[in-house]
Motif scaffolding. Structure first.
Motif, PDB file in Angstrom:
ATOM      1  N   ARG A  73       0.805  -1.222   0.000  1.00  0.00           N
ATOM      2  CA  ARG A  73       0.000   0.000   0.000  1.00  0.00           C
ATOM      3  C   ARG A  73       0.838   1.272   0.000  1.00  0.00           C
ATOM      4  O   ARG A  73       0.296   2.360  -0.235  1.00  0.00           O
ATOM      5  CB  ARG A  73      -0.940   0.031   1.231  1.00  0.00           C
ATOM      6  N   PHE A  74       2.131   1.155   0.274  1.00  0.00           N
ATOM      7  CA  PHE A  74       2.950   2.351   0.435  1.00  0.00           C
ATOM      8  C   PHE A  74       4.215   2.309  -0.417  1.00  0.00           C
ATOM      9  O   PHE A  74       4.843   1.259  -0.576  1.00  0.00           O
ATOM     10  CB  PHE A  74       3.365   2.544   1.894  1.00  0.00           C
ATOM     11  N   VAL A  75       4.582   3.481  -0.955  1.00  0.00           N
ATOM     12  CA  VAL A  75       5.869   3.693  -1.615  1.00  0.00           C
ATOM     13  C   VAL A  75       6.685   4.612  -0.708  1.00  0.00           C
ATOM     14  O   VAL A  75       6.268   5.739  -0.437  1.00  0.00           O
ATOM     15  CB  VAL A  75       5.687   4.341  -3.000  1.00  0.00           C
ATOM     16  N   PRO A  76       7.831   4.166  -0.207  1.00  0.00           N
ATOM     17  CA  PRO A  76       8.592   4.980   0.744  1.00  0.00           C
ATOM     18  C   PRO A  76       9.394   6.091   0.075  1.00  0.00           C
ATOM     19  O   PRO A  76       9.964   5.917  -1.004  1.00  0.00           O
ATOM     20  CB  PRO A  76       9.525   3.969   1.415  1.00  0.00           C
ATOM     21  N   ALA A  93      21.843   5.366   0.740  1.00  0.00           N
ATOM     22  CA  ALA A  93      21.563   4.255   1.658  1.00  0.00           C
ATOM     23  C   ALA A  93      20.067   3.997   1.754  1.00  0.00           C
ATOM     24  O   ALA A  93      19.618   2.834   1.759  1.00  0.00           O
ATOM     25  CB  ALA A  93      22.143   4.565   3.039  1.00  0.00           C
ATOM     26  N   ALA A  94      19.272   5.073   1.829  1.00  0.00           N
ATOM     27  CA  ALA A  94      17.818   4.896   1.882  1.00  0.00           C
ATOM     28  C   ALA A  94      17.310   4.237   0.609  1.00  0.00           C
ATOM     29  O   ALA A  94      16.439   3.358   0.647  1.00  0.00           O
ATOM     30  CB  ALA A  94      17.146   6.257   2.082  1.00  0.00           C
ATOM     31  N   HIS A  95      17.874   4.618  -0.527  1.00  0.00           N
ATOM     32  CA  HIS A  95      17.479   4.010  -1.796  1.00  0.00           C
ATOM     33  C   HIS A  95      17.821   2.523  -1.818  1.00  0.00           C
ATOM     34  O   HIS A  95      17.023   1.689  -2.282  1.00  0.00           O
ATOM     35  CB  HIS A  95      18.155   4.745  -2.952  1.00  0.00           C
ATOM     36  N   ARG A  96      18.989   2.168  -1.336  1.00  0.00           N
ATOM     37  CA  ARG A  96      19.372   0.753  -1.294  1.00  0.00           C
ATOM     38  C   ARG A  96      18.396  -0.053  -0.464  1.00  0.00           C
ATOM     39  O   ARG A  96      18.166  -1.244  -0.730  1.00  0.00           O
ATOM     40  CB  ARG A  96      20.791   0.593  -0.724  1.00  0.00           C
ATOM     41  N   ASN A  97      17.805   0.579   0.532  1.00  0.00           N
ATOM     42  CA  ASN A  97      16.881  -0.118   1.417  1.00  0.00           C
ATOM     43  C   ASN A  97      15.431  -0.019   0.963  1.00  0.00           C
ATOM     44  O   ASN A  97      14.540  -0.515   1.657  1.00  0.00           O
ATOM     45  CB  ASN A  97      17.024   0.426   2.837  1.00  0.00           C
ATOM     46  N   GLY A  98      15.202   0.635  -0.180  1.00  0.00           N
ATOM     47  CA  GLY A  98      13.849   0.617  -0.743  1.00  0.00           C
ATOM     48  C   GLY A  98      13.185   1.948  -0.981  1.00  0.00           C
ATOM     49  O   GLY A  98      12.084   1.990  -1.537  1.00  0.00           O
ATOM     50  N   ALA A  99      13.778   3.059  -0.553  1.00  0.00           N
ATOM     51  CA  ALA A  99      13.160   4.365  -0.792  1.00  0.00           C
ATOM     52  C   ALA A  99      13.114   4.633  -2.292  1.00  0.00           C
ATOM     53  O   ALA A  99      14.103   4.443  -3.003  1.00  0.00           O
ATOM     54  CB  ALA A  99      13.920   5.466  -0.072  1.00  0.00           C
ATOM     55  N   ARG A 100      11.981   5.146  -2.775  1.00  0.00           N
ATOM     56  CA  ARG A 100      11.793   5.331  -4.217  1.00  0.00           C
ATOM     57  C   ARG A 100      11.637   6.797  -4.605  1.00  0.00           C
ATOM     58  O   ARG A 100      11.738   7.131  -5.785  1.00  0.00           O
ATOM     59  CB  ARG A 100      10.523   4.576  -4.650  1.00  0.00           C
ATOM     60  N   VAL A 101      11.339   7.642  -3.625  1.00  0.00           N
ATOM     61  CA  VAL A 101      11.083   9.064  -3.868  1.00  0.00           C
ATOM     62  C   VAL A 101      12.010   9.875  -2.964  1.00  0.00           C
ATOM     63  O   VAL A 101      12.233   9.500  -1.802  1.00  0.00           O
ATOM     64  CB  VAL A 101       9.620   9.430  -3.570  1.00  0.00           C
ATOM     65  N   ALA A 102      12.556  10.976  -3.465  1.00  0.00           N
ATOM     66  CA  ALA A 102      13.360  11.884  -2.647  1.00  0.00           C
ATOM     67  C   ALA A 102      12.468  13.018  -2.168  1.00  0.00           C
ATOM     68  O   ALA A 102      12.358  14.061  -2.801  1.00  0.00           O
ATOM     69  CB  ALA A 102      14.543  12.426  -3.442  1.00  0.00           C
ATOM     70  N   GLY A 103      11.803  12.776  -1.065  1.00  0.00           N
ATOM     71  CA  GLY A 103      10.858  13.779  -0.584  1.00  0.00           C
ATOM     72  C   GLY A 103      10.393  13.445   0.821  1.00  0.00           C
ATOM     73  O   GLY A 103      10.583  12.315   1.288  1.00  0.00           O
ATOM     74  N   MET A 128      15.078   8.750  -8.608  1.00  0.00           N
ATOM     75  CA  MET A 128      14.123   9.134  -7.573  1.00  0.00           C
ATOM     76  C   MET A 128      13.578  10.533  -7.879  1.00  0.00           C
ATOM     77  O   MET A 128      14.344  11.503  -7.909  1.00  0.00           O
ATOM     78  CB  MET A 128      14.802   9.151  -6.201  1.00  0.00           C
ATOM     79  N   PRO A 129      12.282  10.683  -8.126  1.00  0.00           N
ATOM     80  CA  PRO A 129      11.727  12.030  -8.262  1.00  0.00           C
ATOM     81  C   PRO A 129      11.853  12.788  -6.953  1.00  0.00           C
ATOM     82  O   PRO A 129      11.792  12.200  -5.874  1.00  0.00           O
ATOM     83  CB  PRO A 129      10.259  11.774  -8.616  1.00  0.00           C
ATOM     84  N   VAL A 130      12.035  14.102  -7.047  1.00  0.00           N
ATOM     85  CA  VAL A 130      12.231  14.959  -5.872  1.00  0.00           C
ATOM     86  C   VAL A 130      10.967  15.779  -5.640  1.00  0.00           C
ATOM     87  O   VAL A 130      10.562  16.551  -6.513  1.00  0.00           O
ATOM     88  CB  VAL A 130      13.435  15.899  -6.064  1.00  0.00           C
TER      89      VAL A 130
END
Length: 286
Positions: A73-76, A93-103, A128-130
């Protein structure tokens, strides 16, 4: 399919369970959960009363709690404070762990500052879109400019510089300092959320026309006010930039959806805004 491309967990008392229930109530399938890192003395403490314990602000830790519980249900999303050491490394590091958006990128830092540009370029490299929150440093009352105590990002000119310096990064504009620029009287209107007729000469359309990496989300009262202050203007704006506009709330009601439905947009335009554009930026995973 409906994707809310801008919201927060533990915001106004909405923990993961409450947020998912709210999404179900409003027909939302997926939500982008965005962070907001706070530093003492660098944000308006009027926000404190809206934050649920155990968190102050919207740290990445809180987002992982929600994503672990409801992964479908969520995109981090995560945006590091560009003025803290190792900001780019933290984003990676956040991206490696699954973050998809820079915001949400919401800091008292000019968005063409070299430290901000370094983070933006890294986000572009990572795909990653900002999501940018822009509150201008001053509002123009009659006579002289009125300083704004809590500004974030600078002005539309700082945004233009960031767009030029980071052509491979997609930026999602958001908040009052961004949406006030739909009208040519932005420099003379003292309202934080201008609501008069849209005057020719607004600076937002030229930025969209010049920079294909400028997108926008429709979250919060600032976007809804901007597209509804002149119904015909707002409808045409959504049609003209249909491939770069995202449905988003930054709150928990259904006002935006109700208004979009009232515009009777072409079906393909509405579909793109409600989910298609978000899925282009962050394709949903099985």
């Amino acid at each position: 399919m409906v994707i809310d491309a801008h919201n927060h967990v533990y915001w106004y008392g909405y923990g993961p369970d409450e947020l998912v229930a709210n999404m179900d109530e409003h027909g939302i399938d997926v939500t982008w959960l965005l962070s907001w890192e706070l530093a003492e003395g660098m944000y308006d403490h009027g926000y404190d009363k809206t934050f649920m314990t155990p968190y102050i602000g919207m740290p990445l830790e809180a987002i992982w709690v929600a994503v672990d519980k409801y992964p479908s249900r969520f995109v981090p999303g995560f945006a590091p404070n560009p003025k803290l050491p190792h900001a780019v490394e933290r984003l990676r590091a956040a991206h490696r762990n699954g973050a998809r958006v820079a915001g949400e990128f919401k800091f008292r830092c000019l968005y063409d500052d070299p430290d901000a540009i370094a983070v933006f370029r890294a986000a572009g490299e990572l795909g990653m879109p900002v999501t940018l929150h822009i509150d201008v440093p001053w509002l123009p009352p009659s006579g002289s400019r009125n300083a704004v105590t809590w500004w974030y990002g600078g002005t539309i000119d700082n945004l233009g510089n960031a767009l030029r310096l980071c052509p491979d990064t997609v930026f999602l504009g958001h908040a009052p300092g961004f949406w006030r620029e739909v009208s040519g009287d932005a420099d003379n209107d003292p309202a934080a959320y201008p609501n008069g007729p849209v005057v020719p000469g607004g600076r937002l359309r030229p930025l969209f026309d010049e920079y294909p990496n400028l997108w926008a989300d429709l979250s919060a009262g600032s976007a809804l006010t901007a597209i509804s202050r002149d119904r015909d203007w707002g409808r045409q704006f959504l049609i003209d930039y249909q491939e770069r506009i995202l449905f988003a709330r930054d709150y928990f009601d259904g006002r935006l959806m109700e208004y979009l439905n009232s515009l009777e947009l072409p079906e393909n335009v509405l579909t793109a805004i409600l989910s298609g554009n978000a899925m282009k930026l962050t394709p949903l995973r099985e």
